[in-house]
Design a protein around this motif. Structure first.
Motif, PDB file in Angstrom:
ATOM      1  N   ILE A  84       0.844  -1.200   0.000  1.00 57.29           N
ATOM      2  CA  ILE A  84       0.000   0.000   0.000  1.00 57.29           C
ATOM      3  C   ILE A  84       0.877   1.247   0.000  1.00 57.29           C
ATOM      4  O   ILE A  84       1.653   1.486   0.933  1.00 57.29           O
ATOM      5  N   GLY A  85       0.766   2.000  -1.085  1.00 53.97           N
ATOM      6  CA  GLY A  85       1.513   3.258  -1.206  1.00 53.97           C
ATOM      7  C   GLY A  85       0.658   4.430  -0.759  1.00 53.97           C
ATOM      8  O   GLY A  85      -0.336   4.256  -0.036  1.00 53.97           O
ATOM      9  N   GLU A  86       1.047   5.607  -1.226  1.00 60.35           N
ATOM     10  CA  GLU A  86       0.397   6.835  -0.730  1.00 60.35           C
ATOM     11  C   GLU A  86      -0.737   7.287  -1.660  1.00 60.35           C
ATOM     12  O   GLU A  86      -1.904   7.272  -1.273  1.00 60.35           O
ATOM     13  N   ALA A  87      -0.376   7.649  -2.865  1.00 57.02           N
ATOM     14  CA  ALA A  87      -1.364   8.180  -3.820  1.00 57.02           C
ATOM     15  C   ALA A  87      -0.740   8.160  -5.203  1.00 57.02           C
ATOM     16  O   ALA A  87       0.484   8.181  -5.320  1.00 57.02           O
ATOM     17  N   PRO A  88      -1.563   8.145  -6.239  1.00 52.96           N
ATOM     18  CA  PRO A  88      -0.996   8.154  -7.589  1.00 52.96           C
ATOM     19  C   PRO A  88      -0.181   9.423  -7.830  1.00 52.96           C
ATOM     20  O   PRO A  88      -0.518  10.496  -7.314  1.00 52.96           O
ATOM     21  N   GLY A  89       0.868   9.280  -8.610  1.00 49.64           N
ATOM     22  CA  GLY A  89       1.627  10.434  -9.090  1.00 49.64           C
ATOM     23  C   GLY A  89       1.195  10.742 -10.514  1.00 49.64           C
ATOM     24  O   GLY A  89       0.155  10.248 -10.986  1.00 49.64           O
ATOM     25  N   ASP A  91       2.460   9.862 -13.544  1.00 47.12           N
ATOM     26  CA  ASP A  91       2.394   8.735 -14.491  1.00 47.12           C
ATOM     27  C   ASP A  91       1.199   7.839 -14.187  1.00 47.12           C
ATOM     28  O   ASP A  91       0.530   7.339 -15.093  1.00 47.12           O
ATOM     29  N   GLU A  92       0.960   7.624 -12.895  1.00 49.57           N
ATOM     30  CA  GLU A  92      -0.140   6.740 -12.493  1.00 49.57           C
ATOM     31  C   GLU A  92      -1.484   7.367 -12.859  1.00 49.57           C
ATOM     32  O   GLU A  92      -2.398   6.690 -13.342  1.00 49.57           O
ATOM     33  N   ASP A  93      -1.579   8.692 -12.657  1.00 55.75           N
ATOM     34  CA  ASP A  93      -2.808   9.407 -13.019  1.00 55.75           C
ATOM     35  C   ASP A  93      -3.069   9.292 -14.527  1.00 55.75           C
ATOM     36  O   ASP A  93      -4.205   9.088 -14.965  1.00 55.75           O
ATOM     37  N   GLU A  97      -2.816   3.196 -13.472  1.00 57.73           N
ATOM     38  CA  GLU A  97      -2.229   2.021 -12.787  1.00 57.73           C
ATOM     39  C   GLU A  97      -1.314   2.520 -11.680  1.00 57.73           C
ATOM     40  O   GLU A  97      -0.601   3.513 -11.876  1.00 57.73           O
ATOM     41  N   PRO A  98      -1.269   1.810 -10.547  1.00 62.65           N
ATOM     42  CA  PRO A  98      -0.371   2.267  -9.482  1.00 62.65           C
ATOM     43  C   PRO A  98       1.096   1.938  -9.789  1.00 62.65           C
ATOM     44  O   PRO A  98       1.384   0.939 -10.454  1.00 62.65           O
ATOM     45  N   PHE A  99       1.971   2.773  -9.301  1.00 62.10           N
ATOM     46  CA  PHE A  99       3.422   2.528  -9.362  1.00 62.10           C
ATOM     47  C   PHE A  99       3.905   2.132 -10.760  1.00 62.10           C
ATOM     48  O   PHE A  99       4.449   1.050 -10.952  1.00 62.10           O
ATOM     49  N   VAL A 100       3.683   3.027 -11.712  1.00 63.63           N
ATOM     50  CA  VAL A 100       4.192   2.772 -13.068  1.00 63.63           C
ATOM     51  C   VAL A 100       5.282   3.772 -13.465  1.00 63.63           C
ATOM     52  O   VAL A 100       5.888   3.636 -14.526  1.00 63.63           O
ATOM     53  N   GLY A 124      -1.929  -1.277  -4.043  1.00 62.16           N
ATOM     54  CA  GLY A 124      -2.944  -0.219  -3.949  1.00 62.16           C
ATOM     55  C   GLY A 124      -2.340   1.008  -3.291  1.00 62.16           C
ATOM     56  O   GLY A 124      -1.147   1.066  -2.988  1.00 62.16           O
ATOM     57  N   ASN A 125      -3.172   1.987  -3.067  1.00 60.75           N
ATOM     58  CA  ASN A 125      -2.740   3.246  -2.461  1.00 60.75           C
ATOM     59  C   ASN A 125      -3.763   3.710  -1.428  1.00 60.75           C
ATOM     60  O   ASN A 125      -4.934   3.326  -1.495  1.00 60.75           O
ATOM     61  N   ILE A 126      -3.318   4.570  -0.534  1.00 60.86           N
ATOM     62  CA  ILE A 126      -4.248   5.188   0.426  1.00 60.86           C
ATOM     63  C   ILE A 126      -5.281   6.042  -0.329  1.00 60.86           C
ATOM     64  O   ILE A 126      -6.474   5.953  -0.063  1.00 60.86           O
ATOM     65  N   TYR A 198      10.534   2.264   3.675  1.00 63.72           N
ATOM     66  CA  TYR A 198      10.555   3.568   3.007  1.00 63.72           C
ATOM     67  C   TYR A 198       9.869   3.480   1.641  1.00 63.72           C
ATOM     68  O   TYR A 198       9.891   2.439   0.983  1.00 63.72           O
ATOM     69  N   HIS A 199       9.278   4.586   1.248  1.00 67.81           N
ATOM     70  CA  HIS A 199       8.619   4.664  -0.050  1.00 67.81           C
ATOM     71  C   HIS A 199       9.691   4.652  -1.149  1.00 67.81           C
ATOM     72  O   HIS A 199      10.730   5.311  -1.009  1.00 67.81           O
ATOM     73  N   PRO A 200       9.470   3.913  -2.253  1.00 73.00           N
ATOM     74  CA  PRO A 200      10.495   3.897  -3.302  1.00 73.00           C
ATOM     75  C   PRO A 200      10.843   5.282  -3.848  1.00 73.00           C
ATOM     76  O   PRO A 200      11.983   5.518  -4.247  1.00 73.00           O
TER      77      PRO A 200
END
Ligand code: URA
Length: 239
Positions: A84-89, A91-93, A97-100, A124-126, A198-200
């Protein structure tokens, strides 16, 4: 209504009240009171696809106005491990897709180093929508979005959760403790063992966190082998 239907309805109602209590304390928000009026199926999402369909036009918060895509999550519906990550950035937006993005590519490498492929776990993300300029999620955004994630976890029933980064860890554990304090223990999320690292994206900015992340994910893989044990025994081969 049969007795079984009644029991099911009460179970759904209990779960709904638990979600509400977890998120908002004793204050009760009846988002959809149908479950108390005999329509026990209104809150019952049997599969991730059903849930995805139900929330894909979510407009609970203003992030829906600035998003390109709602980023639901991806991976194996029956995964034993959920990240579980934080939120889309950005690229994801754009891709839905999450973490792309770059952080996602690093995440794939970290996963590969402990013998996991993206398709066998769930990610997934928060938050499901991108906060403008990747700012931290606001507490009200988290409160409105968390029920979606809770339902995903409820459907997947993972055996282990890995929280990626401070926001994810603090939100899931309802704590303000620092990531440094949280990361070396196995914690608990509603009876599911939860580990923290830690978050990547933070790792890309601070390469000196590579060693702690490596230690965390080795512990994760060992715990996975202990609890799940559905993969050939793992030995670290690279750092
Ligand atoms: N960072 C996150 O926390 N989640 C993503 O999906 C991408 C970047």
């Amino acid at each position: 209504m049969t007795q079984a239907d009644y029991r099911d309805m009460m179970k759904q109602a209990g779960k709904y009240l638990d979600y509400q209590k977890d998120l908002f304390g004793e204050e009760l928000f009846l988002e959809n009171p149908d479950i108390f009026q005999g329509n026990q199926h209104s809150h019952s999402f049997g599969t991730l696809n059903e849930l995805k369909e139900a929330i894909q036009d979510c407009q609970k918060c203003p992030l829906s106005e600035t998003r390109t895509h709602l980023v639901f999550g991806c991976g194996n519906e029956h995964a034993n491990l959920i990240l579980i990550g934080e939120a889309p950035g950005r690229d994801e937006d754009l891709q839905g897709e999450p973490f792309v993005g770059r952080a996602g590519q690093l995440l794939d490498k970290i996963l590969a180093a402990i013998g996991f492929q993206r398709k066998e776990i769930y990610i997934g993300n928060i938050l499901k929508c991108r906060p403008p300029n990747n700012r931290d999620p606001l507490p009200e955004e988290i409160a409105l979005c968390m029920p979606h994630l809770m339902k995903q976890i409820d459907i997947i029933q993972p055996k282990i959760i890995l929280a990626l980064g401070r926001i994810s860890a603090q939100t899931l554990l309802k704590t303000s403790a620092s990531l440094g304090q949280l990361r070396s223990e196995t914690l608990d999320f509603k009876g599911i063992p939860l580990m923290v690292t830690y978050h990547p994206a933070a790792l890309l900015r601070n390469p000196h966190w590579k060693q702690p992340v490596w230690e965390d994910v080795q512990r994760l893989r060992n715990l996975y082998d202990e609890i799940v044990g559905d993969k050939p025994k793992w030995q670290p081969t690279k750092k």
